[in-house]
Design an enzyme around this catalytic site. Sequence first.
Site, short mmCIF file in Angstrom:
data_model
loop_
_atom_site.label_atom_id
_atom_site.label_comp_id
_atom_site.label_asym_id
_atom_site.label_seq_id
_atom_site.Cartn_x
_atom_site.Cartn_y
_atom_site.Cartn_z
N LYS A 1 0.85 -1.21 0.00
CA LYS A 1 0.00 0.00 0.00
C LYS A 1 0.88 1.25 0.00
O LYS A 1 0.65 2.18 -0.79
CB LYS A 1 -0.88 0.01 1.23
CG LYS A 1 -1.54 1.35 1.53
CD LYS A 1 -2.45 1.34 2.76
CE LYS A 1 -1.72 1.56 4.04
NZ LYS A 1 -1.35 2.97 4.34
N ARG B 1 -0.64 15.37 11.88
CA ARG B 1 0.30 14.94 10.84
C ARG B 1 0.86 16.19 10.14
O ARG B 1 0.40 16.57 9.09
CB ARG B 1 -0.39 14.02 9.85
CG ARG B 1 -1.13 12.84 10.46
CD ARG B 1 -0.22 11.78 11.07
NE ARG B 1 0.51 11.05 10.05
CZ ARG B 1 0.05 9.94 9.44
NH1 ARG B 1 -1.15 9.49 9.74
NH2 ARG B 1 0.77 9.31 8.53
C1 EPZ Z 1 4.33 7.14 6.15
O1 EPZ Z 1 3.57 8.20 6.68
C2 EPZ Z 1 3.40 5.93 6.11
N1 EPZ Z 1 2.25 6.22 5.26
C3 EPZ Z 1 2.91 5.60 7.53
O2 EPZ Z 1 2.12 4.41 7.44
C4 EPZ Z 1 4.13 5.32 8.40
O3 EPZ Z 1 3.70 5.07 9.72
C5 EPZ Z 1 5.07 6.52 8.37
O4 EPZ Z 1 5.44 6.83 7.01
C6 EPZ Z 1 6.36 6.26 9.15
O5 EPZ Z 1 7.02 5.16 8.64
C7 EPZ Z 1 2.38 6.08 3.91
O6 EPZ Z 1 3.44 5.77 3.41
C8 EPZ Z 1 1.15 6.33 3.10
P1 EPZ Z 1 6.37 10.57 8.19
P2 EPZ Z 1 4.18 9.71 6.64
O7 EPZ Z 1 6.25 11.85 7.43
O8 EPZ Z 1 5.11 9.86 5.50
C9 EPZ Z 1 6.72 13.87 11.56
C10 EPZ Z 1 0.23 3.06 7.73
O9 EPZ Z 1 -0.25 2.55 8.76
N2 EPZ Z 1 6.65 14.84 10.46
O10 EPZ Z 1 7.55 9.69 7.91
O11 EPZ Z 1 3.06 10.65 6.78
C11 EPZ Z 1 5.43 13.07 11.72
O12 EPZ Z 1 4.49 13.77 12.51
C12 EPZ Z 1 0.71 4.50 7.76
O13 EPZ Z 1 0.35 2.47 6.63
C13 EPZ Z 1 6.89 16.18 10.73
O14 EPZ Z 1 7.13 16.56 11.86
O15 EPZ Z 1 5.04 9.73 7.99
C14 EPZ Z 1 5.90 11.81 12.39
O16 EPZ Z 1 6.06 12.07 13.77
C15 EPZ Z 1 0.46 5.16 9.12
N3 EPZ Z 1 6.84 17.08 9.69
C16 EPZ Z 1 7.29 11.59 11.77
O17 EPZ Z 1 7.69 12.87 11.25
C17 EPZ Z 1 6.60 16.67 8.40
O18 EPZ Z 1 6.59 17.53 7.48
C18 EPZ Z 1 7.32 10.57 10.65
O19 EPZ Z 1 6.29 10.92 9.75
C19 EPZ Z 1 6.37 15.30 8.15
C20 EPZ Z 1 6.41 14.41 9.19
#
Ligand code: EPZ
Length: 423
Positions: free
Chosen positions: A22, A122
């Site tokens: 996914k 998010r």
């Molecule tokens: C991806 O989300 C995945 N989703 C998530 O899977 C997964 O949990 C996550 O990566 C971490 O591995 C998809 O790929 C569709 P991040 P993403 O940006 O990219 C913070 C599932 O269950 N952050 O890596 O949105 C954020 O709040 C889903 O399949 C900022 O602070 O996650 C988090 O604490 C859930 N500023 C951390 O970084 C930003 O601009 C990691 O988030 C972006 C993120």
Amino acid sequence: MDIFEIEGPVQLAGTIEVAGSKNSALPIMAAMILPGGVCKIPNAPYLADIQSFGMLLESMGARVARDPDAALQIDSGPLNNPVGEYDIVRKIRAGICILGPLLARFGKARVSMPGGCAIGDRPVDIHLRGLRALGAQIHLEEGYIVAQAPPGGLVGAQIFLGGPFGTTVLGTDNVMMAAALARGTTIIESAACEPEVADLANCLNAMGAKIRGIGSPRLVIEGVSRLNPVCYRVIGDRIEAGTFMAAAAITKSSLEIRNCPINEMLAVVDRFRQIGIRVEESAGGCRVGYAGTLKPADITTQPYPGFPTDLQAQFMALLALAEGNSVITEKIFPDRFMHVAELNRMAAHLRKEGPSVIVEGVDRLIAAPVMASDLRASAALVLAGMAAHGTTTVQRVYHIDRGYEKIEEKLNAVGARIRRIAV
Ligand code: EPZ
């Protein structure tokens, strides 16, 4: 709204096939905006999130359908409205990753800020930092991100994408897709190294992009003038695979997991072996087997190659039955503990202590009515229900359908007793 009725405890046996990832397919659907032609993903999973993302692309003018071979077909030639509407993006958080491709292809974009969800707010500040570094002018207006590329288009730059939680998966995707068509070379420092990010980079290179350092925290992207349509198979879903491996472990069973990307799951395999679960590579994936004990194990979620946050809830359900105490620390989404209260309703002994949960192993879980909250917490409740004594009902099953293709059919085929009831 459907609910699941789950009989337990059950023993499982047989083979489960893992679907296409996914979290690879979603950003790759966004990348298919770039070439402006007909692209295909032969093994895109049948998931609610894939459906929602297809609707998002159609709302902008693209044509999305499954061809007679069940391949997902995306024609972004007719796409002419670079706007991601709130009422669609709010359903699919990954919608944020249309921003980079729209900017790269149309020079402008208007995309709704994603809403929060059960695992926390998010933010997208790092996405915007990266796109601004490429020359985009970006401001927020009535809940929308309004972005405009410079007159001559985006310009390559050196960009640091690190943040308080390490880095960002979709943020890396967004900047990489935008940089693929920028003028000049972009270097992304502190890029996410998840296999799904590498899969996107490989797909972009198949389209004619020039990306080096794939799989490493430093990506070098030489901008090109155009990209070509592709037919691209995504990697197997390591989170679905880990969920089914946990299903074997928690029910004290053995399963063959086919199409399991075991080489991208070393941190997960390491924790299964620490718990005493046998994991062996096999021809098409891996064989997982209960070996007489469930030992406690400490887990801290980290960016790849560390232990994935998306398997934290499932391992908590498993460790709830371990012979001893475990500590699970969530470093990526600090609020990702909605499943704790629900598992405690099933007689688990879980105690939240700041960013950690102390898991005191118990002999048995007791069936109870429980509520799904986010995608992976819901999967954890299904696992717990298969091991618990009695009939567990899980409400709001739509959360599970977002990320698992016919989960009850796959599990029932190897011995689970899960009934989906429309209510
Ligand atoms: C991806 O989300 C995945 N989703 C998530 O899977 C997964 O949990 C996550 O990566 C971490 O591995 C998809 O790929 C569709 P991040 P993403 O940006 O990219 C913070 C599932 O269950 N952050 O890596 O949105 C954020 O709040 C889903 O399949 C900022 O602070 O996650 C988090 O604490 C859930 N500023 C951390 O970084 C930003 O601009 C990691 O988030 C972006 C993120």
